[in-house]
Scaffold this active site. Sequence first.
Site, short mmCIF file in Angstrom:
data_model
loop_
_atom_site.label_atom_id
_atom_site.label_comp_id
_atom_site.label_asym_id
_atom_site.label_seq_id
_atom_site.Cartn_x
_atom_site.Cartn_y
_atom_site.Cartn_z
N HIS A 1 0.84 -1.20 0.00
CA HIS A 1 0.00 0.00 0.00
C HIS A 1 0.87 1.25 0.00
CE1 HIS A 1 -3.30 2.73 0.87
NE2 HIS A 1 -4.11 1.73 0.60
N HIS A 2 0.40 2.28 -0.70
CA HIS A 2 1.15 3.53 -0.78
C HIS A 2 1.26 4.23 0.58
CE1 HIS A 2 3.31 6.35 -3.13
NE2 HIS A 2 2.61 6.22 -4.25
N ALA A 3 0.41 3.86 1.52
CA ALA A 3 0.54 4.39 2.87
C ALA A 3 1.78 3.86 3.56
CB ALA A 3 -0.70 4.04 3.70
#
Length: 477
Positions: free
Chosen positions: A138-140
Amino acid sequence: MDRLSGLDASFLYLETPAQLMHVCGLIALDPGTMPEGYTFGGLKDAIERRVRDVPAFTRKLRKVPLGLDHPVWVHDRHFDIDRHVHRLALPQPGGYRELTELAGHLAGLPLDRSRPLWEMWVIEGYEGDKVVVFSKMHHATVDGVSGANLVSHLCSLEPDAEPLAPGPGSQPGHEPGHRELLGRAVLSAATRPLHAVRLLTPSVDLLAKTVGRARAGTAMAAPFSAPRTSFNGTITGHRAIAIADLDLEDIREIKSATGTTVNDVVLAVAGGALRSYLDDRGELPESSLLATVPVSVREESRRSHGANKVSALFARLGTDIEDPLERLRDMAEANRNAKEHHTAISADSLQDWAEFAAPRTFGLAVRAYAGLRLPEKHPVVHNLVISNVPGPPVPLYFMGAQILALYALGPVFHGAGLNITVMSNNGQVHVGIIACRESMPDVDDLVQRFPAELATLKAAVIGEQTTTPLRKPARQG
């Protein structure tokens, strides 16, 4: 416990069933170099040994009560490798088309937010005896640089050597209670207006400088000035993927002969490929396509907190210019102006303003934006995202298997249903394209134009070298 930065959290708030915010990778492997031979069980066990001490692989999200603040990371005390590493076999004949169709399907599946936000799918039977690892994070959790660092923890310079980047020890700490999370959220909300006041003055100064640059013709391209194409609208959750390879030496030859940069050449090749793609469909707009180009600010950032340390600049791709050399020269000059303009912007400005993203409001706004199909009604912000990621210059081994190719694939957005990532690796440049399947059903047609466009540009450079020097002689005295 570790609170997400506003920028990290914004990738959670941006996510919907159609707009998935994970970063994918296709890693093609030669299992014949593995010292003990390949088995799925052996590969999975090796991955588990290397990720268990790396917090980015073993932490999960914990929401703050009432959504008053950004979520926090907590250690997953029930971490199970079987929830993250899976096994698949390609259908016959196990070639390119079967691989990209499967990868597109996997890219369209959301990550389970109740667990650490990553997965690996080990795909067997590619071109007979090759193995491909399809990864999702995830880009988080990662940006381009931090994602590459995590991958390097799983790689080595020799089949039986230690990983390149030893991971830091995992510090589980205490599990925050409801009251502690609520108290921290209230304190953060109370101090937020003070941070906003401190950001106003530099932001106003930046706006004034941008206006001055625009008048002088040295500002980067402006958002909301892109022409509309068939891939600029509301997207679905379906993904299409295509991949291709370029020779890094060809790009370097062009760079050296023209006095440009590798990034200039990559963007010029992408512009040429997009131009011919759209022209053949009768869709070529009169003005140039506008790309968002992510830029790492990890070296310049004053922040030690947060996984994402990125900014972005806008670049026109010269799709309105037919001659490949003229396109490259025009782009090189525009990129110099854009870089100077971008340098004047604080490395932390995007992260600072992202702190004010309200979890509930942000998520509702994104859903309303898509539900009302607003991307098709307002001026186009940008046409696509394109990234140029420097990779390893030498052969690498993933759990002992030599990496044959490494394709990175970023997210696509409402209004910009196409993402192109170009990554170098051991003398090659790997092009990964991911798109909304409904917006661009034939991504292969686009990716196949990259090698042809590079060859055209190289031929133009060689032809001009025989007539006149491309670079002006240095001024004497």
